[in-house]
Design an enzyme around this catalytic site. Structure first.
Site, PDB file in Angstrom:
ATOM      1  N   SER A 151     -38.102   6.631  46.043  1.00 34.66           N
ATOM      2  CA  SER A 151     -36.765   6.591  46.636  1.00 34.66           C
ATOM      3  C   SER A 151     -35.759   7.493  45.920  1.00 34.66           C
ATOM      4  O   SER A 151     -34.659   7.696  46.431  1.00 34.66           O
ATOM      5  CB  SER A 151     -36.228   5.155  46.649  1.00 34.66           C
ATOM      6  OG  SER A 151     -36.042   4.674  45.333  1.00 34.66           O
ATOM      7  N   LYS A 189     -30.878   3.180  41.494  1.00 34.79           N
ATOM      8  CA  LYS A 189     -30.202   3.870  42.590  1.00 34.79           C
ATOM      9  C   LYS A 189     -28.922   4.541  42.082  1.00 34.79           C
ATOM     10  O   LYS A 189     -28.448   4.268  40.975  1.00 34.79           O
ATOM     11  CB  LYS A 189     -29.827   2.883  43.703  1.00 34.79           C
ATOM     12  CG  LYS A 189     -31.001   2.267  44.443  1.00 34.79           C
ATOM     13  CD  LYS A 189     -31.744   3.269  45.285  1.00 34.79           C
ATOM     14  CE  LYS A 189     -32.878   2.613  46.067  1.00 34.79           C
ATOM     15  NZ  LYS A 189     -33.987   2.189  45.205  1.00 34.79           N
TER      16      LYS A 189
END
Length: 231
Positions: A151, A189
């Site tokens: 990701s 993230k």
């Protein structure tokens, strides 16, 4: 490595696909796992997708595909209480080969693969360390995590990389952080705070940005370096 809830959901989806050829609805998933809201299912689905166990089919409602199943089920909650590290991280162990630190390196704790279901504070294992170049570290406390999933590939962070994290409970907009969502899911993230909302941005267009109330997200540290091994 999956949490117990992730494993339960993956098994439920796989059984429904095998029996009926279609995945269950989010309401059915919520009832099967005994969760109170669909947001918990969304987090579990995203975690399974990022770890390569399921795939969402584009332009089709409720379309999920099971890509693979784990080799073994996670341990029960009782066993987790006795050995909290095993269900959530991959550890080197006493007999695992260890890198020899050069004179200019510093050894910091290696907590294993970043995984859902447990805060970073609970991962500490004094038996596993990894050497890090001293000039990669600043003041403060640091730890290392192995990355699972793709990701963050457009930030240059690949599956299997080791990221170096400076422990902190605050972050600037745009920093890559380890964030704990709703005391349930730890994830790597990019952090964006606007008003009372936090956006956790992946660096891969195949994944969606997730937005949460600010009080549901805790910063566990921010990225300061990365180590990659070539085989």
């Amino acid at each position: 490595m999956l949490t117990k809830k992730q494993h339960e959901l993956l098994s439920f989806i796989n059984r429904r696909l095998a029996d009926e050829g279609v995945p269950p609805s989010f309401d059915e998933m919520k009832s099967a796992l005994g969760l109170r809201s669909k947001s918990g299912i969304h987090r579990l689905i995203t975690g399974l997708e990022e770890r390569g166990f399921i795939r969402r089919m584009p332009h089709r409602a409720r379309a999920l595909e099971v890509v693979r199943m784990p080799k073994a089920a996670p341990e029960s909650k009782d066993k987790q209480a006795k050995a909290p590290f095993k269900p959530s991280i991959i550890q080197g162990g006493k007999n695992a080969p260890q890198m020899q630190a050069p004179a200019s390196a510093v050894e910091i704790p290696l907590y294993g693969r970043i995984a859902a279901g447990i805060p970073i504070e609970a991962l500490a294992d004094p038996s596993t360390y990894t050497p890090v170049p001293q000039d990669m570290l600043s003041s403060g406390e640091h730890y290392a995590l192995e990355v699972s999933g793709d990701s963050m590939v457009e930030a240059g962070i690949l599956d299997g990389d080791t990221v170096i994290i400076r422990r902190s409970d605050r972050a600037d907009n745009g920093q890559i952080v380890v964030a704990l969502v709703a005391d349930e899911e730890a994830t790597l993230k990019r952090w964006r705070l606007k008003g009372n909302k936090v956006a956790l941005e992946p660096c891969n267009p195949d994944y969606e940005t997730r937005i949460f109330p600010a009080e549901q997200v805790k910063v566990q540290g921010h990225l300061v370096g990365l180590i990659r091994k070539y085989h």
